[in-house]
Motif scaffolding. Structure first.
Motif, PDB file in Angstrom:
ATOM      1  N   UNK A 128       0.788  -1.327   0.005  1.00 61.10           N
ATOM      2  CA  UNK A 128      -0.107  -0.167   0.119  1.00 61.10           C
ATOM      3  C   UNK A 128       0.861   0.928   0.019  1.00 61.10           C
ATOM      4  N   UNK A 130       4.049   1.557  -1.266  1.00 61.15           N
ATOM      5  CA  UNK A 130       4.554   1.805  -2.630  1.00 61.15           C
ATOM      6  C   UNK A 130       3.402   2.455  -3.425  1.00 61.15           C
ATOM      7  N   UNK A 131       2.318   1.945  -3.437  1.00 60.41           N
ATOM      8  CA  UNK A 131       0.983   2.251  -4.234  1.00 60.41           C
ATOM      9  C   UNK A 131       0.939   3.865  -4.024  1.00 60.41           C
ATOM     10  N   UNK A 132       0.927   4.374  -2.810  1.00 65.84           N
ATOM     11  CA  UNK A 132       0.725   5.747  -2.323  1.00 65.84           C
ATOM     12  C   UNK A 132       1.739   6.598  -3.088  1.00 65.84           C
ATOM     13  N   UNK A 133       3.264   5.736  -2.791  1.00 69.70           N
ATOM     14  CA  UNK A 133       4.295   6.747  -3.470  1.00 69.70           C
ATOM     15  C   UNK A 133       4.166   6.900  -5.206  1.00 69.70           C
ATOM     16  N   UNK A 134       3.772   5.879  -5.716  1.00 68.10           N
ATOM     17  CA  UNK A 134       3.621   5.934  -7.009  1.00 68.10           C
ATOM     18  C   UNK A 134       2.642   7.032  -7.562  1.00 68.10           C
ATOM     19  N   UNK A 135       1.405   7.043  -6.887  1.00 69.25           N
ATOM     20  CA  UNK A 135       0.230   7.873  -7.086  1.00 69.25           C
ATOM     21  C   UNK A 135       0.641   9.291  -6.824  1.00 69.25           C
ATOM     22  N   UNK A 137       3.809  10.199  -7.235  1.00 69.76           N
ATOM     23  CA  UNK A 137       4.478  10.652  -8.181  1.00 69.76           C
ATOM     24  C   UNK A 137       3.789  10.804  -9.524  1.00 69.76           C
ATOM     25  N   UNK A 138       2.845  10.116 -10.008  1.00 72.11           N
ATOM     26  CA  UNK A 138       1.917  10.312 -11.022  1.00 72.11           C
ATOM     27  C   UNK A 138       1.437  11.748 -11.034  1.00 72.11           C
ATOM     28  N   UNK A 141       5.192  14.582 -10.887  1.00 74.86           N
ATOM     29  CA  UNK A 141       6.332  14.059 -11.365  1.00 74.86           C
ATOM     30  C   UNK A 141       7.575  14.655 -10.829  1.00 74.86           C
TER      31      UNK A 141
ATOM     32  N   UNK B 457      -0.154  -3.160  -8.369  1.00 73.66           N
ATOM     33  CA  UNK B 457       0.039  -1.828  -7.803  1.00 73.66           C
ATOM     34  C   UNK B 457      -0.908  -0.771  -8.260  1.00 73.66           C
ATOM     35  N   UNK B 461      -3.307   1.603  -6.435  1.00 74.42           N
ATOM     36  CA  UNK B 461      -3.417   2.836  -6.683  1.00 74.42           C
ATOM     37  C   UNK B 461      -4.885   3.393  -7.084  1.00 74.42           C
ATOM     38  N   UNK B 464      -7.045   3.768  -4.041  1.00 70.15           N
ATOM     39  CA  UNK B 464      -6.664   4.819  -3.309  1.00 70.15           C
ATOM     40  C   UNK B 464      -7.473   6.107  -3.963  1.00 70.15           C
TER      41      UNK B 464
END
Lengths: 262, 466
Positions: A128, A130-135, A137-138, A141, B457, B461, B464
């Motif tokens: 979770x 990591x998913x938050x981090x990717x979100x 960054x999306x 950027x 992932x 996302x 979320x």
């Protein structure tokens, strides 16, 4: 341009490179975040195709001291995109951007020790996080940096954690659907033809039906999936078709060497 | 089979009969049925000897394709004319050439500004993977300046006997009869800068269209259109200490912010870096993508000055018709740019050379007239040699450039040593080398794993977002 001056936010007195970021304080996971920062515009050249414009790209990265609170969810500040054609020499202006910050994100990777629950790493929360981090960054950027490279590799999360979280629930769903469809079809065929379940399995047509049912449950879950599948099939063959087009000319050209066609 | 042979016989009788010797290509008609492609074999029926002169071939366009073609033609004894519109053209280009090109085309090493031996792939979430550990000492990706390379190849063509004309090709009159020449209309610039040039015409027997993505030769023969990407690039001069980082390293950025169907790059050039990106489907947003690329590399190009901005179309796939009678397209004009990596220089030069070789062979060193079947041989050879490469890269692009999770998986995969070895082997030497099956299996499993994780992932996302 004067517009860029207007974009400078009030607290700034001079376009120096240092900027301060007052530490973010978060009360709880989802509470509001108070954030104040100093932002300076960045002069960038957008006249792409005209004469070569000079622009300097400079930015400072901001580090915030780790607060005591449980978990931070950083807030993005709108970084300035001042459209300025700076023909003069370097305009050293800087922009502060909020980089991804998290107490558990240490040195470009997740610190697994902080994810422990009852002595074992809680992989679900790693996923979770990591998913938050990717979100994050999306939506915002970030620049990459040689000093703080991102080193996280998702393969450190063991395969069974992924299975448990994603594959198994979906498998349960799909198996349930297949079972329901299968039961009803078996009953239906039996009522129509009198052939029992065991005998149905021996019949080629029924086996085909079974195969179709399983494939359907697997691949078609929404109405849009049908079109998506068709598009996919077309896509896989498109490139080949484009290459073979040279060979598929209307072959009146076999007589082209003979006759005097234009 | 027999009926076809018969047809060509009757056809022959109707045509003009001066000095016609029927050369039957029996073997090729036999293999026709075996060949997948529906190639109607035309016996090179009348390659009449050219009396008193060699074959005259015009090469339109003086880039790598044109230069290589002209050189091979001239060396083969054919009267070659190379028409190039701008002798000092700095074609906007990544400028990367594979190692095999240096050997195959005997390029002098001083043409290469830099040898890139390391690459960094950066995923949408900034996971960076270093590539290049598997390269041997002598292996590298050469970075060249297009103006230098093109000039060199043209000069070599000239030394081999080609005539190089500074002119702009306007249009071409197609011949009415099979043995009439092609009439080229062009504007010749005779060295006086600013002059509008002189309109001239020229008669040639065959034409090689090497005039790039917006090929006029292609238009003249009705070759059809292709999809193309827009590549946008800014050349940025960065301070020396930052330049040392890019000494022998190139970067590739992937992500929806950088490009929806391509990648952003930072390539080192002679004394500056080129930062750029490209796209096929969202050409209108190219400036946005460029800003995003600059943003992602921001720290590393801090303090840099933009010295030049350039853009150019890149073909995505070959044109529907790559040749017509005695006109053949090569290089970008034909659309020989690979997917996934967007590589075109080597394929341009190679296709120019291959086409020229086919002409030399078909005309027996310029003594006979050629016809379409000779040029078709070039197409066959090309497709046979390189179609697997193109296919593989197309699959890679389709699988790994479609979405952010796919790109994340791609970058993860690139961290694997086996992948790096295979990638570099096939890039540097242009062969799809078969690896060991066990490793391939492991690779397949790892790929599926990476894609699965990245998509998982993605679903997280989306949860979320709700």
């Amino acid at each position: 341009m004067s517009i860029s001056m207007a974009l400078f936010s009030p607290p700034i007195s001079s376009p120096h490179q240092n900027s301060n970021l007052i530490p973010k304080i978060s009360l709880s996971l989802l509470s509001t975040k108070r954030l104040s920062l100093v932002s300076l515009t960045r002069a960038s050249s957008d006249n792409g195709t005209s004469t070569p414009a000079s622009a300097t790209v400079s930015a400072t990265t901001v580090e915030a001291p780790k607060p005591v609170a449980v978990e931070e969810v950083p807030v993005k500040s709108p970084s300035e995109n001042g459209a300025v054609g700076g023909e003069e020499t370097d305009l050293t202006t800087t922009t502060t951007e909020i980089k991804f910050q998290d107490a558990k994100w240490v040195n470009g990777t997740w610190d697994l020790k902080q994810f422990e629950k009852e002595g074992k790493t809680d992989w679900d929360s790693v996923i979770v996080a990591e998913a938050k981090r990717r979100k994050w960054l999306e939506d915002n950027p970030e620049t990459t940096s040689n000093d703080e490279p991102v080193l996280f590799d998702t393969s450190i999360i063991p395969w069974w954690a992924w299975m448990k979280r994603y594959h198994l629930p979906e498998a349960e769903l799909l198996n349930g659907r297949a079972a329901m469809v299968g039961f009803f079809m078996a009953y239906f065929v039996d009522s129509l033809t009198g052939v029992g379940l065991v005998d149905q399995m021996g019949n080629f047509f029924c086996k085909t039906l079974l195969f179709v049912a399983v494939a359907g449950v697997l691949f078609i879950r929404k109405n849009e999936d049908l079109d998506k599948l068709k598009g996919l099939i077309e896509e896989t063959t498109l490139y080949d078709k484009q290459w073979q087009a040279a060979w598929k000319e209307p072959e009146s050209s076999s007589s082209s060497t003979v006759s005097s066609k234009k | 089979m027999a009926t076809f042979a018969l047809k060509s016989f009757t056809g022959l009788r109707q045509s003009p009969t001066d000095q016609i010797t029927f050369v039957s290509n029996v073997p090729s008609s036999l293999s026709r049925s075996q060949r997948r492609t529906s190639l109607k074999v035309t016996a090179s029926r009348a390659s009449p000897k050219l009396a008193n002169r060699s074959l005259r071939v015009a090469v339109i366009g003086g880039g790598p394709a044109g230069g290589a073609a002209a050189e091979t033609l001239a060396q083969g004894g054919i009267e070659t004319i190379l028409i190039e519109r701008k002798m000092d053209n700095c074609k906007p280009c990544g400028g990367a050439i594979p190692l095999c090109m240096v050997g195959e085309f005997n390029l002098p090493l001083d043409i290469i500004d830099r040898r890139v031996t390391k690459m960094k792939m950066i995923s949408p979430s900034n996971i960076a993977v270093d590539i290049g550990r598997t390269l041997k000492e002598h292996e590298y990706i050469g970075m060249v300046r297009r103006e230098v390379l093109d000039q060199y190849l043209r000069e070599r063509a000239e030394k081999s006997g080609a005539t190089v004309i500074n002119g702009l090709f306007l249009k071409m009159d197609l011949p009415e009869n099979w043995d009439s020449p092609y009439v080229l209309h062009y504007t010749e610039y005779d060295g006086k800068t600013g002059a509008t040039g002189q309109k001239k015409t020229m008669e040639v027997d065959a034409v090689i269209g090497a005039d790039g993505a917006n090929s006029r030769v292609a238009k003249s023969i009705g070759a059809g259109d292709y999809d193309y990407a827009i590549a946008f690039q800014e050349r940025i001069r960065i301070p020396d200490d930052k330049m040392t980082y890019y000494e022998d390293l190139a970067e590739m950025y992937v992500g929806d912010d950088v490009s929806p169907d391509f990648y952003g790059w930072v390539f080192p050039k002679c004394d500056h870096v080129a930062v750029g990106t490209g796209t096929v489907t969202h050409k209108g947003d190219i400036k946005k993508f460029q800003l995003a690329t600059r943003n992602r590399a921001k720290d590393k190009i801090l303090g840099g000055k933009i010295i030049r901005v350039e853009a150019h179309p890149i073909p995505e796939h070959p044109r529907p018709r790559r040749l017509s009678k005695r006109v053949a397209l090569v290089g970008d004009a034909a659309g020989y740019v690979t997917k996934c990596s967007g590589e075109g220089i080597y394929f341009a030069a190679k296709s120019g050379r291959m086409c020229a070789e086919a002409i030399v062979e078909g005309s027996q060193n310029g003594k006979k007239m050629i016809d379409e079947s000779d040029l078709r041989k070039y197409l066959e050879k090309w497709d046979k040699t390189y179609l697997p490469t193109y296919r593989v890269l197309d699959v890679l692009q389709k699988v790994f450039y479609r979405s952010n999770p796919a790109r994340e998986a791609f970058v993860e995969m690139c961290g694997d040593e086996y992948v790096q070895k295979m990638t570099f082997d096939s890039y540097l030497y242009k062969r799809v080398a078969p690896g060991s099956p066990l490793e391939d299996l492991k690779l397949a499993v790892n790929t599926i794993g990476s894609v699965f994780r990245a998509n998982a992932l993605r679903r997280e996302i989306e949860k979320l977002n709700v």
